[in-house]
Scaffold this motif. Structure first.
Motif, PDB file in Angstrom:
ATOM      1  N   GLN A 240       0.846  -1.192   0.000  1.00 13.10           N
ATOM      2  CA  GLN A 240       0.000   0.000   0.000  1.00 13.10           C
ATOM      3  C   GLN A 240       0.883   1.244   0.000  1.00 13.10           C
ATOM      4  O   GLN A 240       1.873   1.316   0.728  1.00 13.10           O
ATOM      5  CB  GLN A 240      -0.917   0.011   1.230  1.00 13.10           C
ATOM      6  CG  GLN A 240      -1.842  -1.193   1.325  1.00 13.10           C
ATOM      7  CD  GLN A 240      -2.796  -1.302   0.154  1.00 13.10           C
ATOM      8  OE1 GLN A 240      -3.404  -0.316  -0.252  1.00 13.10           O
ATOM      9  NE2 GLN A 240      -2.927  -2.496  -0.398  1.00 13.10           N
ATOM     10  N   LYS A 241       0.513   2.223  -0.816  1.00 19.32           N
ATOM     11  CA  LYS A 241       1.375   3.388  -1.024  1.00 19.32           C
ATOM     12  C   LYS A 241       1.690   4.122   0.278  1.00 19.32           C
ATOM     13  O   LYS A 241       2.851   4.424   0.577  1.00 19.32           O
ATOM     14  CB  LYS A 241       0.700   4.345  -2.017  1.00 19.32           C
ATOM     15  CG  LYS A 241       1.609   5.460  -2.491  1.00 19.32           C
ATOM     16  CD  LYS A 241       0.945   6.278  -3.580  1.00 19.32           C
ATOM     17  CE  LYS A 241       1.879   7.380  -4.072  1.00 19.32           C
ATOM     18  NZ  LYS A 241       1.257   8.188  -5.141  1.00 19.32           N
ATOM     19  N   LYS A 242       0.659   4.402   1.090  1.00 16.93           N
ATOM     20  CA  LYS A 242       0.875   5.152   2.330  1.00 16.93           C
ATOM     21  C   LYS A 242       1.700   4.352   3.331  1.00 16.93           C
ATOM     22  O   LYS A 242       2.574   4.896   4.008  1.00 16.93           O
ATOM     23  CB  LYS A 242      -0.476   5.545   2.939  1.00 16.93           C
ATOM     24  CG  LYS A 242      -1.221   6.608   2.144  1.00 16.93           C
ATOM     25  CD  LYS A 242      -2.499   7.035   2.846  1.00 16.93           C
ATOM     26  CE  LYS A 242      -3.216   8.136   2.066  1.00 16.93           C
ATOM     27  NZ  LYS A 242      -4.479   8.545   2.734  1.00 16.93           N
ATOM     28  N   VAL A 243       1.408   3.049   3.416  1.00 17.98           N
ATOM     29  CA  VAL A 243       2.163   2.190   4.336  1.00 17.98           C
ATOM     30  C   VAL A 243       3.620   2.110   3.899  1.00 17.98           C
ATOM     31  O   VAL A 243       4.543   2.187   4.719  1.00 17.98           O
ATOM     32  CB  VAL A 243       1.540   0.780   4.392  1.00 17.98           C
ATOM     33  CG1 VAL A 243       2.389  -0.147   5.251  1.00 17.98           C
ATOM     34  CG2 VAL A 243       0.120   0.843   4.933  1.00 17.98           C
ATOM     35  N   LYS A 244       3.835   1.972   2.579  1.00 16.19           N
ATOM     36  CA  LYS A 244       5.198   1.882   2.051  1.00 16.19           C
ATOM     37  C   LYS A 244       5.983   3.158   2.359  1.00 16.19           C
ATOM     38  O   LYS A 244       7.151   3.098   2.757  1.00 16.19           O
ATOM     39  CB  LYS A 244       5.143   1.650   0.542  1.00 16.19           C
ATOM     40  CG  LYS A 244       6.498   1.338  -0.081  1.00 16.19           C
ATOM     41  CD  LYS A 244       6.398   1.207  -1.587  1.00 16.19           C
ATOM     42  CE  LYS A 244       5.666  -0.043  -1.985  1.00 16.19           C
ATOM     43  NZ  LYS A 244       5.691  -0.257  -3.456  1.00 16.19           N
ATOM     44  N   GLN A 245       5.328   4.315   2.191  1.00 15.36           N
ATOM     45  CA  GLN A 245       6.001   5.585   2.482  1.00 15.36           C
ATOM     46  C   GLN A 245       6.349   5.696   3.964  1.00 15.36           C
ATOM     47  O   GLN A 245       7.441   6.150   4.321  1.00 15.36           O
ATOM     48  CB  GLN A 245       5.112   6.755   2.057  1.00 15.36           C
ATOM     49  CG  GLN A 245       5.025   6.943   0.548  1.00 15.36           C
ATOM     50  CD  GLN A 245       4.128   8.106   0.156  1.00 15.36           C
ATOM     51  OE1 GLN A 245       3.481   8.726   1.000  1.00 15.36           O
ATOM     52  NE2 GLN A 245       4.077   8.406  -1.128  1.00 15.36           N
ATOM     53  N   SER A 246       5.428   5.264   4.830  1.00 13.47           N
ATOM     54  CA  SER A 246       5.683   5.320   6.276  1.00 13.47           C
ATOM     55  C   SER A 246       6.834   4.395   6.665  1.00 13.47           C
ATOM     56  O   SER A 246       7.703   4.765   7.469  1.00 13.47           O
ATOM     57  CB  SER A 246       4.421   4.934   7.048  1.00 13.47           C
ATOM     58  OG  SER A 246       3.362   5.822   6.762  1.00 13.47           O
ATOM     59  N   GLN A 249      10.096   5.865   5.557  1.00 16.10           N
ATOM     60  CA  GLN A 249      10.498   6.968   6.424  1.00 16.10           C
ATOM     61  C   GLN A 249      11.056   6.448   7.751  1.00 16.10           C
ATOM     62  O   GLN A 249      12.009   7.006   8.303  1.00 16.10           O
ATOM     63  CB  GLN A 249       9.295   7.890   6.678  1.00 16.10           C
ATOM     64  CG  GLN A 249       9.669   9.321   7.034  1.00 16.10           C
ATOM     65  CD  GLN A 249      10.450  10.026   5.941  1.00 16.10           C
ATOM     66  OE1 GLN A 249      10.177   9.867   4.763  1.00 16.10           O
ATOM     67  NE2 GLN A 249      11.456  10.803   6.328  1.00 16.10           N
ATOM     68  N   GLU A 292       6.738  13.553  -7.283  1.00 15.85           N
ATOM     69  CA  GLU A 292       5.837  12.391  -7.305  1.00 15.85           C
ATOM     70  C   GLU A 292       6.610  11.089  -7.484  1.00 15.85           C
ATOM     71  O   GLU A 292       6.169  10.029  -7.027  1.00 15.85           O
ATOM     72  CB  GLU A 292       4.821  12.548  -8.440  1.00 15.85           C
ATOM     73  CG  GLU A 292       3.851  13.704  -8.250  1.00 15.85           C
ATOM     74  CD  GLU A 292       2.929  13.882  -9.438  1.00 15.85           C
ATOM     75  OE1 GLU A 292       2.867  12.963 -10.274  1.00 15.85           O
ATOM     76  OE2 GLU A 292       2.274  14.935  -9.531  1.00 15.85           O
ATOM     77  N   SER A 295      10.359   8.398  -3.289  1.00 16.24           N
ATOM     78  CA  SER A 295       9.731   7.455  -2.359  1.00 16.24           C
ATOM     79  C   SER A 295       9.623   7.997  -0.942  1.00 16.24           C
ATOM     80  O   SER A 295       8.658   7.713  -0.240  1.00 16.24           O
ATOM     81  CB  SER A 295      10.528   6.142  -2.327  1.00 16.24           C
ATOM     82  OG  SER A 295      10.563   5.544  -3.599  1.00 16.24           O
ATOM     83  N   LYS A 297       9.060  10.646   2.017  1.00 19.78           N
ATOM     84  CA  LYS A 297       8.232  11.838   2.208  1.00 19.78           C
ATOM     85  C   LYS A 297       9.076  13.084   2.429  1.00 19.78           C
ATOM     86  O   LYS A 297       8.737  14.176   1.955  1.00 19.78           O
ATOM     87  CB  LYS A 297       7.292  11.615   3.398  1.00 19.78           C
ATOM     88  CG  LYS A 297       6.201  12.664   3.517  1.00 19.78           C
ATOM     89  CD  LYS A 297       5.239  12.320   4.640  1.00 19.78           C
ATOM     90  CE  LYS A 297       4.140  13.377   4.746  1.00 19.78           C
ATOM     91  NZ  LYS A 297       3.189  13.064   5.838  1.00 19.78           N
ATOM     92  N   LYS A 300      10.258  14.321  -0.864  1.00 17.56           N
ATOM     93  CA  LYS A 300       9.110  14.870  -1.590  1.00 17.56           C
ATOM     94  C   LYS A 300       8.811  16.291  -1.112  1.00 17.56           C
ATOM     95  O   LYS A 300       8.631  17.212  -1.918  1.00 17.56           O
ATOM     96  CB  LYS A 300       7.871  13.992  -1.364  1.00 17.56           C
ATOM     97  CG  LYS A 300       7.830  12.690  -2.138  1.00 17.56           C
ATOM     98  CD  LYS A 300       6.583  11.907  -1.750  1.00 17.56           C
ATOM     99  CE  LYS A 300       6.454  10.617  -2.524  1.00 17.56           C
ATOM    100  NZ  LYS A 300       6.032  10.840  -3.912  1.00 17.56           N
TER     101      LYS A 300
END
Length: 400
Positions: A240-246, A249, A292, A295, A297, A300
């Motif tokens: 999942q995109k949000k989970v992967k970003q978290s 990080q 975009e 990877s 945050k 970004k």
């Protein structure tokens, strides 16, 4: 709408077989006649099983092959719909075939390639679509596709190297966990039964291990099934995109790993922005697209902030100069020289190659560090369990 497969002949008698989406069979026949083609056959395609098309995916290799082959065929004078038809015919991925068919249908109805790609944002990101659109606008689509194929190859090789470096540690850890589960589920419960009939005072570690093994042995099938479900859930969540970003990080704050992730992000930043600049995309739009593609945050956010500063009149160099915690002095200096000489795209692409070499060096050093550390951890885990089991056995033998 259903898809129809048709065969038609042109004025020279050359047969053409393709497919298109239409309301009904008569619509296909009317379309072919409007193209001055003689209709030979039109039949509705059998729907693909849901598992093959719904929720499908275009692999990185498929995307590289599409981009590279399309560039080669366009340079050879093959028209784009025919090129897509050839690429789709050679593919074994049903979903990929369907995507190419949809794009080809749009091309045959006067839509540009970039518009067809934009209908599949899950498969073609903003960087890909923007570069194609820039190539269409400049009339140099073949060259842009060639550069894009090179970028995709380098990105794929970079990810493959990272996965390869961590493959051995992951296999080692999974193997250790598997052995522990088997011991806890099938071996230790038998020892527990032996010690239950004695009055021995077992060590704390032994009592903990025996308690866990009793939980595991209560229902071995349920235990193993629980671990399988847990593993599948972790894999699904990690995609999942949000989970992967978290997760990225969180990992970014691990001292040894943070340097590697920073180099990977700088490589991606320099290569993406360099290619966008080379294709003639304005710097503000280029930074927006580059953000975009990143990877982490933190990277970004810094890129978006720099874009906002530039929109207010700040130079590219000064916009990134105050972000030295993430963007080192080297990349700022390259930007400064690039702004002065007008060779920002070339310098950024050279910088991307430099950071890619740094990633290779870091991966080699990391592998040489992780492997012995993991071996020590595995040895301590197995040794600790062995001692916790052997000591009570010696106590039992001494009491006989």
């Amino acid at each position: 709408m259903p898809f129809y497969e048709y065969t038609a002949a042109d004025s020279d008698g050359k047969l053409k077989t393709s497919e298109m989406e239409a309301i009904d069979r008569q619509t296909v026949i009317s379309y072919l006649k409007d193209q001055n083609l003689l209709v030979v056959s039109v039949k509705e395609k059998t729907p693909q099983p849901l598992g093959k098309v719904f929720g499908g995916k275009i692999s990185a290799v498929d995307k590289i092959n599409l981009t590279e082959n399309l560039s080669i065929m366009l340079r050879a004078g093959v028209n784009m719909p025919e090129a897509l038809e050839v690429i789709g015919r050679d593919s074994k991925n049903p979903y990929f075939k369907q995507v190419l068919s949809d794009i080809r249908f749009g091309l045959e109805n006067g839509k540009p390639l970039s518009e067809g790609l934009s209908n599949f944002p899950k498969d073609f990101n903003n960087v890909y679509i923007s570069l194609v659109k820039a190539g269409e606008a400049s009339g140099k689509l073949e060259e842009v596709l060639k550069e894009l194929a090179n970028q995709l190859k380098k990105e794929y090789n970079l990810i493959s190297k990272i996965k390869g470096a961590f493959a051995y540690p992951i296999v080692l850890v999974v193997g250790l966990v598997g052995v522990m589960i088997l011991l806890m589920t099938f071996v230790l419960p038998r020892l527990v039964a032996i010690f239950e009939g004695t009055n021995l005072q077992l060590p704390v570690t032994t009592r903990i291990i025996f308690a866990i093994s009793q939980v595991f042995s209560y229902s071995p099938i349920l235990t193993l099934l629980s671990f399988v479900v847990l593993a599948v859930a972790i894999v699904i969540l990690s995609r999942q995109k949000k989970v992967k970003q978290s997760l990225n990080q969180m990992v970014f704050h691990i001292p040894v790993i943070s340097n590697l992730l920073k180099q990977v992000e700088l490589t991606r930043f320099a290569r993406t922005l360099g290619n966008l600049q080379k294709s003639g995309i304005p710097i503000l739009r280029g930074l927006e697209i580059t953000a975009e593609a990143l990877s982490l945050k933190s990277f970004k956010n810094v890129t978006v902030e720099a874009k906002e500063d530039i929109a207010k009149g700040v130079s590219l160099t000064n916009a990134f100069r105050k972000k030295e915690s993430l963007f080192p002095q080297m990349i700022v200096s390259v930007m400064q020289v690039g702004e002065k000489t007008g060779n920002l795209d070339t310098l950024l692409l050279n910088l991307a190659d430099f950071y890619e070499e740094q990633v290779d060096n870091t991966l080699r050093n990391l592998a040489s560090l992780i492997e012995p550390v993991l071996l020590v951890i595995v040895g301590l885990a197995i040794g600790g369990m062995a001692i916790s089991i052997i000591l009570p056995i010696y106590q039992l033998m001494g009491s006989i």
